[in-house]
Design a protein around this motif. Structure first.
Motif, short mmCIF file in Angstrom:
data_model
loop_
_atom_site.label_atom_id
_atom_site.label_comp_id
_atom_site.label_asym_id
_atom_site.label_seq_id
_atom_site.Cartn_x
_atom_site.Cartn_y
_atom_site.Cartn_z
N ASN A 301 0.83 -1.20 0.00
CA ASN A 301 0.00 0.00 0.00
C ASN A 301 0.86 1.26 0.00
O ASN A 301 0.77 2.12 0.88
N VAL A 302 1.72 1.36 -1.01
CA VAL A 302 2.58 2.53 -1.17
C VAL A 302 2.47 3.03 -2.61
O VAL A 302 1.90 2.35 -3.47
N ASP A 303 3.02 4.21 -2.85
CA ASP A 303 3.12 4.76 -4.20
C ASP A 303 4.60 4.87 -4.55
O ASP A 303 5.39 5.37 -3.75
N ILE A 304 4.96 4.41 -5.73
CA ILE A 304 6.37 4.36 -6.13
C ILE A 304 6.58 5.16 -7.41
O ILE A 304 5.83 5.03 -8.38
N SER A 305 7.59 5.99 -7.40
CA SER A 305 7.99 6.72 -8.60
C SER A 305 9.45 6.42 -8.90
O SER A 305 10.22 6.07 -8.01
N VAL A 306 9.81 6.55 -10.18
CA VAL A 306 11.18 6.25 -10.62
C VAL A 306 11.81 7.53 -11.18
O VAL A 306 11.22 8.20 -12.02
N VAL A 307 12.99 7.86 -10.67
CA VAL A 307 13.76 9.00 -11.18
C VAL A 307 14.91 8.44 -12.00
O VAL A 307 15.74 7.69 -11.49
N GLY A 308 14.95 8.82 -13.28
CA GLY A 308 15.94 8.25 -14.18
C GLY A 308 15.26 7.34 -15.20
O GLY A 308 14.03 7.26 -15.27
N ARG A 309 16.05 6.65 -15.95
CA ARG A 309 15.49 5.74 -16.97
C ARG A 309 14.77 4.59 -16.28
O ARG A 309 15.23 4.04 -15.30
N ASN A 310 13.60 4.25 -16.84
CA ASN A 310 12.86 3.11 -16.31
C ASN A 310 12.51 2.10 -17.40
O ASN A 310 11.55 1.35 -17.30
N ASP A 311 13.30 2.13 -18.48
CA ASP A 311 13.04 1.22 -19.59
C ASP A 311 14.01 0.03 -19.58
O ASP A 311 14.18 -0.65 -20.58
N HIS A 312 14.65 -0.20 -18.46
CA HIS A 312 15.58 -1.32 -18.35
C HIS A 312 14.82 -2.65 -18.42
O HIS A 312 13.71 -2.77 -17.93
N ASP A 313 15.43 -3.63 -19.04
CA ASP A 313 14.89 -4.97 -19.01
C ASP A 313 15.45 -5.66 -17.78
O ASP A 313 16.42 -6.41 -17.84
N TRP A 314 14.86 -5.38 -16.63
CA TRP A 314 15.47 -5.75 -15.37
C TRP A 314 15.44 -7.25 -15.09
O TRP A 314 16.34 -7.79 -14.49
N GLU A 315 14.35 -7.93 -15.46
CA GLU A 315 14.22 -9.37 -15.18
C GLU A 315 14.51 -9.66 -13.71
O GLU A 315 15.42 -10.40 -13.35
N ILE A 316 13.71 -9.08 -12.84
CA ILE A 316 13.89 -9.21 -11.40
C ILE A 316 13.38 -10.56 -10.93
O ILE A 316 12.28 -10.98 -11.26
N ASN A 317 14.19 -11.25 -10.14
CA ASN A 317 13.80 -12.54 -9.57
C ASN A 317 14.01 -12.50 -8.06
O ASN A 317 15.02 -11.97 -7.58
N GLY A 318 13.08 -13.06 -7.33
CA GLY A 318 13.24 -13.09 -5.87
C GLY A 318 12.00 -13.64 -5.20
O GLY A 318 10.91 -13.67 -5.77
N MET A 319 12.19 -14.10 -3.97
CA MET A 319 11.10 -14.64 -3.17
C MET A 319 11.23 -14.08 -1.76
O MET A 319 12.26 -14.23 -1.12
N PHE A 320 10.18 -13.41 -1.29
CA PHE A 320 10.22 -12.74 0.01
C PHE A 320 9.03 -13.20 0.84
O PHE A 320 7.89 -12.86 0.54
N LYS A 321 9.31 -13.98 1.88
CA LYS A 321 8.24 -14.50 2.74
C LYS A 321 8.10 -13.63 3.98
O LYS A 321 8.98 -13.56 4.82
N LYS A 322 6.97 -12.92 4.04
CA LYS A 322 6.65 -12.06 5.18
C LYS A 322 7.79 -11.10 5.50
O LYS A 322 8.21 -10.95 6.64
N GLN A 323 8.29 -10.46 4.46
CA GLN A 323 9.40 -9.52 4.61
C GLN A 323 8.89 -8.08 4.57
O GLN A 323 7.86 -7.78 3.96
N SER A 324 9.63 -7.19 5.17
CA SER A 324 9.28 -5.77 5.15
C SER A 324 9.60 -5.18 3.78
O SER A 324 10.40 -5.72 3.01
N LEU A 325 8.97 -4.05 3.49
CA LEU A 325 9.23 -3.36 2.24
C LEU A 325 10.70 -2.97 2.14
O LEU A 325 11.31 -3.06 1.07
N GLN A 326 11.28 -2.54 3.24
CA GLN A 326 12.68 -2.13 3.23
C GLN A 326 13.59 -3.29 2.83
O GLN A 326 14.56 -3.10 2.09
N ASN A 327 13.30 -4.49 3.31
CA ASN A 327 14.10 -5.65 2.94
C ASN A 327 14.06 -5.90 1.44
O ASN A 327 15.06 -6.23 0.81
#
Length: 355
Positions: A301-327
């Motif tokens: 329940n947050v709002d996120i903005s990106v400063v800089g280029r955001n057209d990267h093909d990031w291919e983000i992978n990860g698994m977060f079980k009951k983790q905080s947003l900061q983590n």
């Protein structure tokens, strides 16, 4: 890849499992025997849930639909609360000792009552005084940062993921049970061969009689997908009346719907990737920045903005079980060499930083 270790809540809210424990037959005996052989890491929870169900008296509960829904949401909150956990859970041998019950007593009581409610509803049905004409359209919504569990008029269980909504008529009449989904939801549908259960979303209809499956249909966030846990479903296009194509999927299969429906892809899926969100697991699989941001905004329940280029093909992978947003953001910072700031519920991600 290590298979998921299902917790007690998974079994105690699984209609097929509860029915098998109470009324076993050769087919269900074979199914669950093979299931536990293929999922030995869940043996502890499996037999704990079985022992619990065998001790339940299912005939004493007398509750309303609202009561059942409130209890189900309490279970969901217990199992998906986003607590920070740094230690890996240690293996424990299941024993019905008093010390074990002391640690999970509250959760077990809630789960027992929930299963009792569900069974009572299925056995007794809706009382005549509660029957109404199909006139009122009901919409249930899971706000960002939350998930919502509910029972439909026929006893089917639904869990809405964050930022999703489900619409249906107050009473299912006629020869179908229809709901309309925006977002993502898990369905555990009450079996009724006389009344098809139809989920409509983004111009696609998922048709079932009684089964459990996941539908992901967030607007402007990738193609619609349906993943089947058990039973069978038929997926059809609603956009083109001339297209009579029907695609059937089997348990363990997932369909990714393409713009040209007949070109939709059916393949096997990873259980955690499709169903993990119900257990508080946030999963990214080759996610682009838009999908990554969309999930975080709904999940926390947050709002996120990106400063800089955001057209990267990031291919983000990860698994977060009951983790905080900061983590989660710290993992992104390390993997993609970005920076971020948090100000109340506003997150800013800075890309294209010089090393």
């Amino acid at each position: 890849m290590k298979k998921d270790n299902h917790d007690i809540a998974y079994f105690l809210t699984n209609r097929s499992f509860v029915t098998w424990v109470k009324n076993p037959n050769p087919d269900s005996n074979y199914f669950w025997k093979k299931w536990i052989e293929n999922n030995p890491q869940s043996r502890e929870s499996f037999y704990a849930a079985k022992a619990t169900i065998e001790r339940i008296d299912f005939k004493k509960a007398n509750v309303t639909e609202k009561d059942k829904e409130e209890v189900l949401n309490k279970i969901l909150q217990n199992s998906t609360s986003k607590e920070i956990s740094f230690e890996k859970p240690q293996k424990r041998i299941f024993k019905l000792h008093r010390t074990v019950y002391g640690g999970v007593a509250a959760a077990i009581v809630i789960l027992i009552v929930s299963v009792s409610f569900l069974n009572q509803y299925n056995n007794e049905g809706v009382k005549e005084s509660e029957i109404k004409t199909q006139s009122a359209l009901i919409t249930k919504t899971a706000e960002r940062g939350k998930q919502k569990a509910m029972f439909l008029p026929d006893g089917s269980k639904v869990i809405l993921n964050a930022g999703s909504s489900l619409s249906y008529y107050e009473n299912f009449t006629g020869d179908t049970r229809e709901v309309t989904l925006v977002g993502e939801a898990y369905f555990d549908v009450t079996h009724n061969p006389e009344k098809k259960f139809i989920v409509k979303s983004n111009g696609i209809a998922t048709v079932v009689h009684g089964t459990s499956f996941n539908v992901k249909a967030y607007p402007n966030e990738g193609p619609l997908s349906v993943a089947l846990e058990r039973g069978s479903v038929a997926v059809q296009s609603l956009l083109h009346k001339s297209d009579s194509t029907t695609i059937f999927i089997k348990p363990g299969e997932k369909i990714i719907v393409e713009e040209q429906f007949e070109n939709s892809l059916v393949d096997e899926f990873n259980y955690i990737e499709e169903f993990g969100w119900k257990d508080g697991i946030l999963v990214f699989k080759d996610a682009g920045i838009e999908e990554f941001i969309g999930k975080l905004e709904r999940w926390y329940n947050v709002d996120i903005s990106v400063v800089g280029r955001n057209d990267h093909d990031w291919e983000i992978n990860g698994m977060f079980k009951k983790q905080s947003l900061q983590n989660v953001l710290e993992s992104l910072e390390f993997a993609r060499k970005v920076k971020y700031t948090i100000k109340e519920n506003q997150i800013t991600i800075y890309t294209d930083l010089k090393n």
